[in-house]
Design an enzyme around this catalytic site. Structure first.
Site, PDB file in Angstrom:
ATOM      1  N   SER A  58       0.844  -1.199   0.000  1.00  0.00           N
ATOM      2  CA  SER A  58       0.000   0.000   0.000  1.00  0.00           C
ATOM      3  C   SER A  58       0.876   1.245   0.000  1.00  0.00           C
ATOM      4  O   SER A  58       1.909   1.272   0.668  1.00  0.00           O
ATOM      5  CB  SER A  58      -0.880   0.035   1.245  1.00  0.00           C
ATOM      6  OG  SER A  58      -1.691  -1.100   1.306  1.00  0.00           O
ATOM      7  N   GLU A  92       0.501  -1.721  13.886  1.00  0.00           N
ATOM      8  CA  GLU A  92      -0.528  -1.626  12.835  1.00  0.00           C
ATOM      9  C   GLU A  92      -1.871  -2.108  13.386  1.00  0.00           C
ATOM     10  O   GLU A  92      -2.906  -1.477  13.198  1.00  0.00           O
ATOM     11  CB  GLU A  92      -0.133  -2.487  11.640  1.00  0.00           C
ATOM     12  CG  GLU A  92      -1.216  -2.489  10.554  1.00  0.00           C
ATOM     13  CD  GLU A  92      -0.752  -3.131   9.247  1.00  0.00           C
ATOM     14  OE1 GLU A  92       0.173  -3.959   9.281  1.00  0.00           O
ATOM     15  OE2 GLU A  92      -1.344  -2.799   8.208  1.00  0.00           O
TER      16      GLU A  92
HETATM   17  C1  LIG Z   1      -6.002  -3.540   1.077  1.00  0.00           C
HETATM   18  C2  LIG Z   1      -4.759  -4.303   1.449  1.00  0.00           C
HETATM   19  C3  LIG Z   1      -3.620  -3.590   1.761  1.00  0.00           C
HETATM   20  C4  LIG Z   1      -2.449  -4.277   2.088  1.00  0.00           C
HETATM   21  N1  LIG Z   1      -1.329  -3.535   2.346  1.00  0.00           N
HETATM   22  C5  LIG Z   1      -0.159  -4.177   2.587  1.00  0.00           C
HETATM   23  C6  LIG Z   1       1.048  -3.429   2.764  1.00  0.00           C
HETATM   24  O1  LIG Z   1       1.057  -2.190   2.727  1.00  0.00           O
HETATM   25  N2  LIG Z   1       2.199  -4.092   2.947  1.00  0.00           N
HETATM   26  C7  LIG Z   1       2.248  -5.462   3.011  1.00  0.00           C
HETATM   27  O2  LIG Z   1       3.339  -5.995   3.199  1.00  0.00           O
HETATM   28  N3  LIG Z   1       1.132  -6.212   2.847  1.00  0.00           N
HETATM   29  C8  LIG Z   1      -0.073  -5.598   2.643  1.00  0.00           C
HETATM   30  N4  LIG Z   1      -1.225  -6.330   2.465  1.00  0.00           N
HETATM   31  C9  LIG Z   1      -1.124  -7.790   2.476  1.00  0.00           C
HETATM   32  C10 LIG Z   1      -1.777  -8.463   3.661  1.00  0.00           C
HETATM   33  O3  LIG Z   1      -1.001  -8.303   4.828  1.00  0.00           O
HETATM   34  C11 LIG Z   1      -1.931  -9.945   3.284  1.00  0.00           C
HETATM   35  O4  LIG Z   1      -2.864  -9.987   2.222  1.00  0.00           O
HETATM   36  C12 LIG Z   1      -2.434 -10.773   4.429  1.00  0.00           C
HETATM   37  O5  LIG Z   1      -1.437 -10.917   5.404  1.00  0.00           O
HETATM   38  C13 LIG Z   1      -2.883 -12.182   3.968  1.00  0.00           C
HETATM   39  O6  LIG Z   1      -1.894 -12.796   3.212  1.00  0.00           O
HETATM   40  P1  LIG Z   1      -2.238 -13.433   1.787  1.00  0.00           P
HETATM   41  O7  LIG Z   1      -2.985 -12.422   0.980  1.00  0.00           O
HETATM   42  O8  LIG Z   1      -0.976 -13.985   1.237  1.00  0.00           O
HETATM   43  O9  LIG Z   1      -3.266 -14.625   2.104  1.00  0.00           O
HETATM   44  P2  LIG Z   1      -2.891 -16.073   2.622  1.00  0.00           P
HETATM   45  O10 LIG Z   1      -1.874 -15.978   3.698  1.00  0.00           O
HETATM   46  O11 LIG Z   1      -2.566 -16.917   1.441  1.00  0.00           O
HETATM   47  O12 LIG Z   1      -4.266 -16.525   3.268  1.00  0.00           O
HETATM   48  C14 LIG Z   1      -5.361 -17.017   2.497  1.00  0.00           C
HETATM   49  C15 LIG Z   1      -6.483 -17.410   3.454  1.00  0.00           C
HETATM   50  O13 LIG Z   1      -6.042 -18.483   4.320  1.00  0.00           O
HETATM   51  C16 LIG Z   1      -6.206 -18.128   5.687  1.00  0.00           C
HETATM   52  N5  LIG Z   1      -5.099 -18.666   6.479  1.00  0.00           N
HETATM   53  C17 LIG Z   1      -3.784 -18.641   6.134  1.00  0.00           C
HETATM   54  N6  LIG Z   1      -3.036 -19.183   7.126  1.00  0.00           N
HETATM   55  C18 LIG Z   1      -3.896 -19.534   8.111  1.00  0.00           C
HETATM   56  C19 LIG Z   1      -3.750 -20.139   9.382  1.00  0.00           C
HETATM   57  N7  LIG Z   1      -2.541 -20.485   9.843  1.00  0.00           N
HETATM   58  N8  LIG Z   1      -4.865 -20.361  10.143  1.00  0.00           N
HETATM   59  C20 LIG Z   1      -6.099 -20.016   9.681  1.00  0.00           C
HETATM   60  N9  LIG Z   1      -6.309 -19.450   8.463  1.00  0.00           N
HETATM   61  C21 LIG Z   1      -5.231 -19.208   7.692  1.00  0.00           C
HETATM   62  C22 LIG Z   1      -6.195 -16.610   5.707  1.00  0.00           C
HETATM   63  O14 LIG Z   1      -6.877 -16.114   6.840  1.00  0.00           O
HETATM   64  C23 LIG Z   1      -6.903 -16.279   4.395  1.00  0.00           C
HETATM   65  O15 LIG Z   1      -8.298 -16.334   4.580  1.00  0.00           O
HETATM   66  C24 LIG Z   1      -2.425  -5.692   2.139  1.00  0.00           C
HETATM   67  C25 LIG Z   1      -3.597  -6.402   1.847  1.00  0.00           C
HETATM   68  C26 LIG Z   1      -4.747  -5.726   1.489  1.00  0.00           C
HETATM   69  C27 LIG Z   1      -5.991  -6.521   1.192  1.00  0.00           C
END
Ligand SMILES: Cc1cc2nc3c(=O)[nH]c(=O)nc-3n(C[C@H](O)[C@H](O)[C@H](O)COP(=O)(O)OP(=O)(O)OC[C@H]3O[C@@H](n4cnc5c(N)ncnc54)[C@H](O)[C@@H]3O)c2cc1C
Length: 398
Positions: A159, A242
């Site tokens: 972001s 955060e």
């Molecule tokens: C609007 C927005 C802004 C963002 N801004 C930033 C930013 O500025 N910088 C940055 O670095 N990142 C940013 N992110 C990223 C955000 O931190 C990640 O999307 C988030 O941590 C989830 O990771 P992922 O998308 O890889 O999903 P995944 O980790 O692949 O997860 C997929 C699904 O599986 C579930 N899951 C995964 N592991 C587990 C577990 N152990 N137990 C239960 N459920 C689980 C999750 O809850 C989710 O529903 C942003 C995301 C969004 C949507």
């Protein structure tokens, strides 16, 4: 710094800021807005008094305030027009506190005041295509070359990258260590040769996050935050702040002095739905939850600032804040009936933004895991790769 009374603070703020009226409406979390100017003006105006980040030391743009003075200033600031500080929130709410906890004196001198004054914008380069919830799986590598480090890899969902001057970037410096131990945190000027920012469009039509490709980008060793191999500890400080929502005060509903009804409720009244019994019940429940949510966030943020070691309270605060945001958005949107489906309908932009709230900053599921393990003492998840060298993990082998 000696404590000021409520009247003194109000009078000081009166001399530099405009008061809110009941009709003041500002965006929240940047939804639907690309404005940087209002935030810049507000931060430049408040930095000398240390009003926006009161707990920071005075020389860095704060006023050395105690947690209770900070809470009082936060409450009084809500009487004034504080713009949506979404573009500046990573610096104010996350990087700043992390620098105070882990940065060198030189780093604090160089970076904190420009953050507090709005002169520099920071972004957070943590997530990668295969390192989101499992953040310790970060693969972007950093190799040392004398007084410099050479960074290569890809980040995503970054972001504010397209506005940023600096990024805080988590990198793998020792793949032979287990995944949490071989990480180091760096500051990276976003205009470094080899850094390419490609914005992505979200379903609410904002393009506020980006993919960032890094190819042989060179950073100075003096820009490393914390020791080599300590990146996980620094990252946890950033994430806990955060979740606690510290520093991102600003934006939102009108809350003029003496006006007790928040703007989102007066908007529902204007739509003519708030007088019906069923709606009144829902509004009351959301209002009560919203109030508790704000107090929980304040408590978590104060605890994080006071101890310097943020605890799991931030996870509870984040879950509550997200629920509040969603409940308000969906209720307002439903109130518009079929008009709510149109982009100018009530609560439309917030409804399109709401699902992302459960993902950014760590998903709801991950916050519940943290609460389960660290507050309720439930058994931890199986973590089979915790002690193995990262190089031997599936990601390390690819
Ligand atoms: C609007 C927005 C802004 C963002 N801004 C930033 C930013 O500025 N910088 C940055 O670095 N990142 C940013 N992110 C990223 C955000 O931190 C990640 O999307 C988030 O941590 C989830 O990771 P992922 O998308 O890889 O999903 P995944 O980790 O692949 O997860 C997929 C699904 O599986 C579930 N899951 C995964 N592991 C587990 C577990 N152990 N137990 C239960 N459920 C689980 C999750 O809850 C989710 O529903 C942003 C995301 C969004 C949507």
């Amino acid at each position: 710094m000696s404590d000021l009374t409520e009247d003194q603070i109000r009078s000081d703020l009166d001399s530099i800021l405009e008061r809110r009226s009941a009709g003041t409406r500002l965006t929240t979390m940047g939804a639907g807005s690309d404005d940087l100017d209002d935030g810049r003006r507000y931060l430049a105006t408040t930095v000398d008094g240390g009003w926006h980040v009161p707990t920071w030391p005075q020389q860095h743009g704060g006023r050395g305030a105690s947690p209770s003075q900070n809470a009082l200033i936060g409450r009084l600031l809500r009487e004034f027009v504080v713009p949506d500080l979404y573009p500046f929130a990573i610096g104010l709410g996350m990087v700043g506190p992390a620098l105070l906890a882990h940065g060198t004196e030189t780093q604090q001198d160089e970076w904190l005041r420009p953050i507090a004054s709005g002169a520099s914008i920071w972004c957070q380069m943590f997530s990668e295509p295969e390192a989101g919830s499992d953040l310790a799986n970060v693969a972007l590598k950093a190799d040392q070359d004398g007084e410099e480090w050479v960074l290569s890899g890809q980040k995503t969902w970054t972001s504010r990258a397209m506005w940023a001057d600096w990024a805080i970037c988590l990198a793998r410096t020792d793949p032979d260590q287990p995944k949490h131990k071989g990480l180091t945190m760096f500051s990276l000027p976003i205009d470094t040769p080899g850094v390419e920012v490609r914005p992505l469009t979200q379903m609410n039509r904002d393009a506020h996050f980006s993919e960032v490709f890094v190819s042989d980008a060179r950073v100075l060793d003096s820009w490393r935050i914390g020791e080599r191999g300590e990146g996980w500890r620094v990252a946890m400080t950033v994430l806990a702040h955060e979740r606690a929502g510290g520093g991102s005060r600003g934006g939102g509903d009108g809350n003029a002095r003496g006006v007790r009804v928040p703007g989102w409720i007066s908007d529902l009244q204007a739509l003519g739905v708030a007088e019906e019994q069923v709606w009144r019940d829902e509004v009351s429940k959301i209002y009560a939850h919203d109030s508790v949510s704000r107090w929980t966030s304040q408590r978590a943020a104060d605890e994080a600032r006071a101890t310097g070691v943020p605890g799991p309270a931030g996870s509870g605060a984040k879950l509550r804040t997200v629920k509040s945001y969603k409940d308000r958005a969906y209720l307002t949107n439903r109130s518009g009936g079929s008009y709510g489906m149109l982009s100018e309908g009530p609560g439309y932009i917030e409804t399109m933004t709401a699902p992302s709230m459960s993902i950014r900053g760590g998903t709801d599921e991950i916050q519940r895991n943290i609460l389960g393990e660290r507050v309720l003492g439930l058994p931890g998840e199986p973590r089979l790769d915790r002690d193995a060298p990262w190089r031997e993990s599936r990601r390390g082998l690819l």
